[in-house]
Design a protein around this motif. Structure first.
Motif, PDB file in Angstrom:
ATOM      1  N   LEU B 613     -21.784  17.119   8.031  1.00  0.00           N
ATOM      2  CA  LEU B 613     -22.933  16.998   8.919  1.00  0.00           C
ATOM      3  C   LEU B 613     -24.239  16.860   8.158  1.00  0.00           C
ATOM      4  N   THR B 614     -24.193  17.133   6.887  1.00  0.00           N
ATOM      5  CA  THR B 614     -25.425  17.009   6.102  1.00  0.00           C
ATOM      6  C   THR B 614     -25.082  16.642   4.672  1.00  0.00           C
ATOM      7  N   LEU B 615     -26.016  16.027   3.992  1.00  0.00           N
ATOM      8  CA  LEU B 615     -25.841  15.740   2.569  1.00  0.00           C
ATOM      9  C   LEU B 615     -26.646  16.718   1.727  1.00  0.00           C
ATOM     10  N   ALA B 616     -27.313  17.658   2.413  1.00  0.00           N
ATOM     11  CA  ALA B 616     -28.133  18.610   1.683  1.00  0.00           C
ATOM     12  C   ALA B 616     -27.286  19.742   1.132  1.00  0.00           C
ATOM     13  N   VAL B 617     -26.171  19.987   1.785  1.00  0.00           N
ATOM     14  CA  VAL B 617     -25.244  20.982   1.261  1.00  0.00           C
ATOM     15  C   VAL B 617     -23.879  20.340   1.152  1.00  0.00           C
ATOM     16  N   LEU B 618     -23.034  20.940   0.367  1.00  0.00           N
ATOM     17  CA  LEU B 618     -21.729  20.346   0.104  1.00  0.00           C
ATOM     18  C   LEU B 618     -20.723  21.470  -0.056  1.00  0.00           C
ATOM     19  N   ASP B 619     -19.539  21.231   0.452  1.00  0.00           N
ATOM     20  CA  ASP B 619     -18.474  22.201   0.224  1.00  0.00           C
ATOM     21  C   ASP B 619     -17.835  21.867  -1.103  1.00  0.00           C
ATOM     22  N   GLY B 620     -17.873  22.819  -1.992  1.00  0.00           N
ATOM     23  CA  GLY B 620     -17.388  22.514  -3.326  1.00  0.00           C
ATOM     24  C   GLY B 620     -16.387  23.535  -3.824  1.00  0.00           C
ATOM     25  N   MET B 621     -15.604  23.103  -4.801  1.00  0.00           N
ATOM     26  CA  MET B 621     -14.733  24.024  -5.489  1.00  0.00           C
ATOM     27  C   MET B 621     -15.400  24.334  -6.817  1.00  0.00           C
ATOM     28  N   VAL B 622     -15.676  25.600  -7.052  1.00  0.00           N
ATOM     29  CA  VAL B 622     -16.368  25.994  -8.276  1.00  0.00           C
ATOM     30  C   VAL B 622     -15.302  26.220  -9.352  1.00  0.00           C
ATOM     31  N   VAL B 623     -15.433  25.508 -10.463  1.00  0.00           N
ATOM     32  CA  VAL B 623     -14.413  25.584 -11.517  1.00  0.00           C
ATOM     33  C   VAL B 623     -15.074  25.841 -12.874  1.00  0.00           C
ATOM     34  N   THR B 624     -14.262  26.266 -13.827  1.00  0.00           N
ATOM     35  CA  THR B 624     -14.752  26.475 -15.187  1.00  0.00           C
ATOM     36  C   THR B 624     -14.146  25.406 -16.091  1.00  0.00           C
ATOM     37  N   VAL B 625     -14.990  24.802 -16.896  1.00  0.00           N
ATOM     38  CA  VAL B 625     -14.528  23.820 -17.866  1.00  0.00           C
ATOM     39  C   VAL B 625     -15.286  24.074 -19.155  1.00  0.00           C
ATOM     40  N   ALA B 626     -14.580  24.383 -20.205  1.00  0.00           N
ATOM     41  CA  ALA B 626     -15.187  24.628 -21.508  1.00  0.00           C
ATOM     42  C   ALA B 626     -16.383  25.574 -21.389  1.00  0.00           C
ATOM     43  N   ASN B 627     -16.156  26.701 -20.743  1.00  0.00           N
ATOM     44  CA  ASN B 627     -17.174  27.733 -20.547  1.00  0.00           C
ATOM     45  C   ASN B 627     -18.339  27.305 -19.650  1.00  0.00           C
ATOM     46  N   GLN B 628     -18.278  26.122 -19.107  1.00  0.00           N
ATOM     47  CA  GLN B 628     -19.315  25.666 -18.180  1.00  0.00           C
ATOM     48  C   GLN B 628     -18.773  25.797 -16.758  1.00  0.00           C
ATOM     49  N   THR B 629     -19.704  26.070 -15.855  1.00  0.00           N
ATOM     50  CA  THR B 629     -19.307  26.124 -14.449  1.00  0.00           C
ATOM     51  C   THR B 629     -19.635  24.787 -13.800  1.00  0.00           C
ATOM     52  N   LEU B 630     -18.670  24.206 -13.159  1.00  0.00           N
ATOM     53  CA  LEU B 630     -18.874  22.918 -12.495  1.00  0.00           C
ATOM     54  C   LEU B 630     -18.454  23.039 -11.040  1.00  0.00           C
ATOM     55  N   VAL B 631     -18.960  22.127 -10.224  1.00  0.00           N
ATOM     56  CA  VAL B 631     -18.583  22.101  -8.815  1.00  0.00           C
ATOM     57  C   VAL B 631     -17.920  20.754  -8.524  1.00  0.00           C
ATOM     58  N   VAL B 632     -16.740  20.801  -7.934  1.00  0.00           N
ATOM     59  CA  VAL B 632     -16.051  19.567  -7.551  1.00  0.00           C
ATOM     60  C   VAL B 632     -16.108  19.469  -6.021  1.00  0.00           C
ATOM     61  N   PRO B 633     -16.622  18.348  -5.498  1.00  0.00           N
ATOM     62  CA  PRO B 633     -16.691  18.216  -4.034  1.00  0.00           C
ATOM     63  C   PRO B 633     -15.304  18.384  -3.428  1.00  0.00           C
ATOM     64  N   LEU B 634     -15.234  19.253  -2.432  1.00  0.00           N
ATOM     65  CA  LEU B 634     -13.948  19.581  -1.837  1.00  0.00           C
ATOM     66  C   LEU B 634     -13.299  18.353  -1.199  1.00  0.00           C
ATOM     67  N   THR B 635     -14.112  17.464  -0.701  1.00  0.00           N
ATOM     68  CA  THR B 635     -13.567  16.299  -0.004  1.00  0.00           C
ATOM     69  C   THR B 635     -12.747  15.408  -0.914  1.00  0.00           C
ATOM     70  N   ALA B 636     -13.055  15.472  -2.227  1.00  0.00           N
ATOM     71  CA  ALA B 636     -12.343  14.589  -3.149  1.00  0.00           C
ATOM     72  C   ALA B 636     -10.975  15.153  -3.509  1.00  0.00           C
TER      73      ALA B 636
END
Lengths: 156, 766, 121
Positions: B613-636
């Motif tokens: 319903l909006t592009l201002a927020v996103l449902d994401g999966m928060v993951v760790t990669v090489a000690n960095q925190t990344l967010v992967v869009p859940l839709t993908a």
């Protein structure tokens, strides 16, 4: 605002001086938005080595640049004692990691001496705008826009 | 506010009017004959014309004018808005929209097309209606009939108050005006209507006096006795001599508004010698017009007589003015007396009236305000901050106060609740109905139907379904493409349809609805459906699938989303150009959406897309990669899996594949591809995210660990930094740190060997 | 005392143009979006002159003028109609409804002010 009026009438300027490694530099205080402590930055993929990453500045994403590495010196190892100078370069904000802020100087333009003809690289020539002799110290006046040329910023 | 701002408002208004116009025309097309619909359509064009005129947008004005004239024929029932007529009108609405856009953005329009439509519109206005009965009278320019004098409403004489009114005081002899300038004689006989329409003889005389030197003679011969005097009637007439160099036109201009309600004769006095005040059968009135000005009149006279003279002059003025303005003065006095008792009842009545009016206003639509989008965006950003701040606060309270003082925790929970509600409410501000986008689609359908010679009916449903403006703005393009595809490829030609026992007219149905926090848009056609044999063969020809691949119907249908896939035998100009459904799928995915097709041979296809319903927020999966925190869009993400060593297969020099249910999927180490680490991580120690990307290709993205799922606020990287390939945006997590949001499509593309180097980035596209 | 002008027009563009023009000329401007609103605000606005459009939703200019003329307090107030040149018939109808004068659209600020001056004391 009062500062602008003053600078116009006295032809003077206010500079903020800071330490990077064992050298001192200064920039025009007008381009500095705030000074804050170091917080760990989020690394950016494929970024140049001097790009430490990005931090959260009250909700905006602020890139942090290791000024030491950028000026061709030893890359910094940031600690809580390090300081970030948040500066405005054209329309963008950028954080400069420096060792410490040392002084705020009010000087007139005639105090700025030309850059000595010893610098080796074109790069150093491009950002150094002159040197100041203050109480036996030498402070190099640098221009931020030259350090972050627009072409490079837009190339990506 | 300056003219540029008003112009901006004008164009905004044009957009609304154009939408109004189109929806009105479509209603008429559906057989609606409500006069208010016709009026609304007419008003829309009229309004555009009015504003365009103010800005000198001549092309727009002239087209709108012709359009308006034809619409006026419909409005006055001289032209029946049958299907053929509406076809022309809908096309005209499209041209009007083009002209408006051209006026705003300086672009060009198809002039031949607008000329052609002007001809067609004029033909309609002239009664040349295809299929219309010959008996329809040709509309002619209506000649204004002279206004029949409206009889003044009867006025009760009861309660009539006598007014002090002396006619004896009118003095003779004004000095004749200087005669160097041409002198006009003006005979001006107001009719009662003049006053009923808010004109004042005195004001006209004042304006006249500004043109030059003037003498006025008032004829009061028609004045009846007081008992017979009707306060609504005009009894005076005026003969004026005016010396002016401004010309007769200037005089006519003064009487411009009054000419219908008076007898007016203007003649140039040739020989001044023949003029003599005594010969006039009228009483010359020393008419002091300064009474109308703010400054009091200065009387010049003999000192001892001054007071008397002044008062007499005042009387004269009063008499003249009140006589001239009988309607306003005398009438008011008379009526206020007569009406006094009735007035007590008035407040109650007017209160009831205004309540009714308010009700009417409410039913006409809830009141709205216009707000600059920047302000809303700023508010949304601030609320995003609030959400992050609240999360940070909660986190630090939990960390510092493990056993939790209940009052603090309760306060925090309430704060969290409130923040959520504020966020939802603020998002709702920017939510807008999909209606404008849907309306644009009807034009697309018309154009393609025209180009392909197909007959198409577009039905839209749920057009009031709301979605964030950011989504709306990006919805039009994929939707346009899908509609084109549906008409061009989905629907059959009328002949084929008739042969298949269907109606010649195809139907495309566009529906929007909310479903579990997302908007679902469905596009259904009643065409031939997907020719699975053809699709399958094409896929085999293009090496998309093996010749003996065992695919379900659904899998075959979804092959059309593969890059470069097109089943049209010849590349048509409509949905050709090498742009296929893969592009549609990609842009939907870029919006965090998904698209699916289901098809029934012979009965048509249904495309279903679901969007956030909006592009201002996103449902994401928060993951760790090489000690960095990344967010992967859940839709993908299709699914997540824990790879077992036996499922990992090396391939070539440094490629690895993972076997999932007997098919092999390339493994992509996110940390390696983003250059966060120098060597590939061991897949068995991490988690694989099975993602779907461009063209439906699947990849398994290797990450070190999954932290959890959460909704994140999207932050632009470009504002202070630059576009980074492989990274869609940034967000700020509960601990206040920035996390990067992966751009799955570019990561997958990079894994196919495309460079992720900044030079090769899609910065220009982003 | 500033003269008070009530403008009635459904077009935001025209309303804004009227507002700018009238304010610059030193008038106090009260605006309504259609005839119904025009009649609603009439008493409160207590204008010296009214400028109205013809084509409006809910209640058009003709109806609005008739409504104003039915109000005893305003039956003689000057009412100027915003009209297009081609609308001879409408001009006529407006006059029948009780309009004082007209301003041809697109209006020229000077002509608008002139027309208002012409019908107000």
């Amino acid at each position: 605002m009062t500062y602008v009026a003053k600078s116009l009438t006295t032809d003077g300027r206010e500079l903020i001086a800071f330490r990077v490694g064992d050298q001192e530099f200064c920039v025009n205080v007008m381009s500095v938005r705030e000074i804050r402590g170091w917080t760990p930055a989020t690394a950016m993929p494929h970024a140049p080595t001097y790009m430490l990453g990005i931090i959260n500045l009250r909700g905006a994403v602020l890139p942090i640049i290791d000024l030491s590495a950028r000026l061709g010196m030893k890359p910094a190892e940031p600690t809580v004692r390090h300081v970030i100078i948040v500066a405005q370069v054209k329309s963008q904000a950028v954080g400069l990691l420096v060792d410490a802020v040392s002084d705020i100087l009010t000087i007139t333009n005639d105090k700025i001496q030309p850059t000595p003809d010893v610098v080796s690289s074109e790069f150093e020539k491009s950002f150094a705008r002159g040197v100041l002799a203050i109480e036996g110290r030498m402070i190099c006046l640098i221009e931020l826009e030259a350090i972050f040329p627009q072409e490079e910023r837009e190339a990506a | 506010m300056d003219m540029n701002e008003i112009k901006e408002i004008f164009f905004q208004e044009c957009e609304e009017q154009l939408a109004e116009l189109e929806s009105g025309l479509l209603k008429l097309n559906d057989g609606d004959r409500d006069p208010e619909t016709v009026n609304a359509v007419f008003r829309a064009v009229h309004s555009i014309k009015g504003g365009a005129g103010a800005f000198g947008l001549d092309d727009l004005v002239s087209f709108a004018h012709v359009f308006e004239t034809t619409l006026d024929c419909v409005r006055s029932n001289r032209l029946d808005p049958g299907p053929e007529v509406l076809k022309v009108m809908l096309k005209s609405a499209d041209v009007l929209a083009d002209l408006t856009n051209a006026a705003r953005d300086g672009g060009s329009v198809d002039e031949a097309r607008s000329r052609q439509l002007i001809k067609e519109l004029e033909a309609l206005a002239n009664g040349e209606v295809p299929q219309a009965s010959a008996a329809a009278p040709a509309p002619v320019e209506v000649v204004a009939k002279p206004v029949a004098a409206v009889a003044p409403p009867p006025v009760s004489n009861e309660g009539f108050q006598p007014v002090a009114f002396s006619f004896d005081d009118f003095d003779a002899a004004e000095e004749p005006p200087l005669m160097e300038m041409p002198t006009y004689e003006i005979v001006f006989k107001p009719k009662s209507d003049l006053y009923a329409k808010g004109n004042e003889a005195t004001l006209l005389l004042r304006d006249l006096s500004r043109l030059g030197e003037m003498s006025i003679h008032c004829d009061m011969g028609a004045l009846p006795t007081l008992e017979r005097l009707s306060p609504e009637s005009a009894y005076f007439s005026w003969k004026i001599q005016l010396a002016t160099d401004k010309g007769e036109d200037a005089i006519r201009t003064v009487f411009e508004f009054a000419e219908w309600d008076c007898d007016l004769e203007i003649s140039l006095v040739e020989d001044e010698a023949t003029q003599s005040g005594e010969e006039l059968p009228m009483q010359p009135v020393p008419f002091d017009l300064s009474i109308l000005d703010d400054e009091p009149a200065v009387s010049v006279g003999v000192v001892e007589e001054e007071e008397q003279l002044a008062s007499r002059q005042q009387d004269i003025r009063n008499a003249a003015v009140s006589a001239a303005g009988t309607a306003s003065n005398v009438l008011q006095m008379a009526q206020s007396a007569a009406r006094a008792p009735a007035e007590k009842a008035a407040p109650a009545a007017s209160a009831a009236q205004s309540a009714a009016a308010q009700q009417a206003a409410a039913s006409a639509g809830t009141p709205t305000i216009r707000v600059d989008l920047d302000r809303v965006d700023r508010l949304i950003n601030l609320v995003g901050e609030l959400v992050i701040n609240q999360a940070m606060l909660s986190q630090s309270v939990v960390e510092n106060d493990a056993n939790g003082t209940s009052s603090i925790n309760m306060g925090l929970e309430e704060l969290q609740q409130l923040t959520r509600e504020i966020q939802d409410s603020v998002m709702a501000i920017r939510a807008q109905p999909v209606k404008p986008v849907f309306q644009r689609m009807s034009r697309i359908v018309r154009e393609i139907a025209d180009m392909t010679g197909k007959s198409v009916r577009l039905i839209t449903e749920g057009e009031n379904t709301e979605v964030d403006k950011t989504v709306i703005d990006k919805l039009a393009e994929p939707l346009t493409h899908m509609i084109r595809n549906a008409v061009d490829h989905g629907l059959e030609t009328p002949e084929k349809r008739l042969a298949a026992g269907k109606s010649a007219e195809g139907t495309v149905r566009l529906t929007a609805k909310h479903r579990s926090g997302r908007i679902v848009i469905e596009l259904a056609d009643d065409g031939a459906g997907i020719n699975r044999e053809k699709v399958r063969q094409k896929a085999i020809d293009n090496d998309l699938i093996a010749a003996d691949a065992n695919l379900s119907d659904e899998e075959i249908d979804n092959l059309i989303f593969h890059a470069g896939f097109s089943t049209a035998d010849k590349i048509s100009d409509i949905s050709g150009r090498g742009v296929g459904m893969d592009v549609v799928k990609r842009s939907i995915q870029a919006l965090g959406g998904r698209i699916n097709i289901s098809s029934k041979p012979g009965h048509g296809s249904v495309f279903t897309m679901s969007l956030p319903l909006t592009l201002a927020v996103l449902d994401g999966m928060v993951v760790t990669v090489a000690n960095q925190t990344l967010v992967v869009p859940l839709t993908a993400i299709v699914e997540t899996l824990q790879p077992e060593a036996s499922a990992i297969h090396s391939f070539g020099s440094n490629q690895r594949l993972i076997s999932i249910r007997n098919s092999f999927c390339p493994l992509v180490d996110v940390g390696r591809i983003l250059n966060f680490r120098a060597i590939q991580a061991n897949p068995v120690e991490g988690v694989a995210l099975l993602v779907e990307s461009e063209g439906g290709g699947q990849r398994a993205l290797m990450v070190d660990a999954i932290q959890g799922q959460r909704q994140v606020v999207i932050k632009s990287l470009e504002a202070n930094y630059t576009h980074v390939p492989g990274i869609a945006a940034a967000t700020i997590l509960g601990d206040g740190r920035v996390a990067l949001i992966l751009d799955v499509d570019t990561i997958v593309a990079a894994s196919r060997g495309q460079s992720l180097k900044p030079e090769m980035s899609l910065a220009a596209a982003g | 005392m500033k003269k008070r002008v009530l403008t009635v027009d459904d077009s935001r563009t025209i309303r804004n143009m009227l507002l700018v023009t009238l304010n610059n000329a030193g008038f106090e401007t009260i605006q309504a979006e259609d005839g119904v609103e025009g009649l609603e605000v009439l008493e409160e606005a207590n204008p010296d002159v009214i400028v109205t459009d013809i084509n409006m939703p809910r209640l058009d200019g003709f109806g609005f003028i008739e409504g104003v003329r039915k109000n005893d307090r305003y039956r003689a107030i000057p009412i100027l109609v915003l009209t297009t040149e081609s609308d001879a018939e409408k001009k006529n109808r407006a006059r029948q409804a009780g309009a004082t004068g007209w301003i041809v659209k697109p209006f020229d600020p000077t002509k608008l002010i002139d027309a208002i001056e012409r019908v107000t004391a």
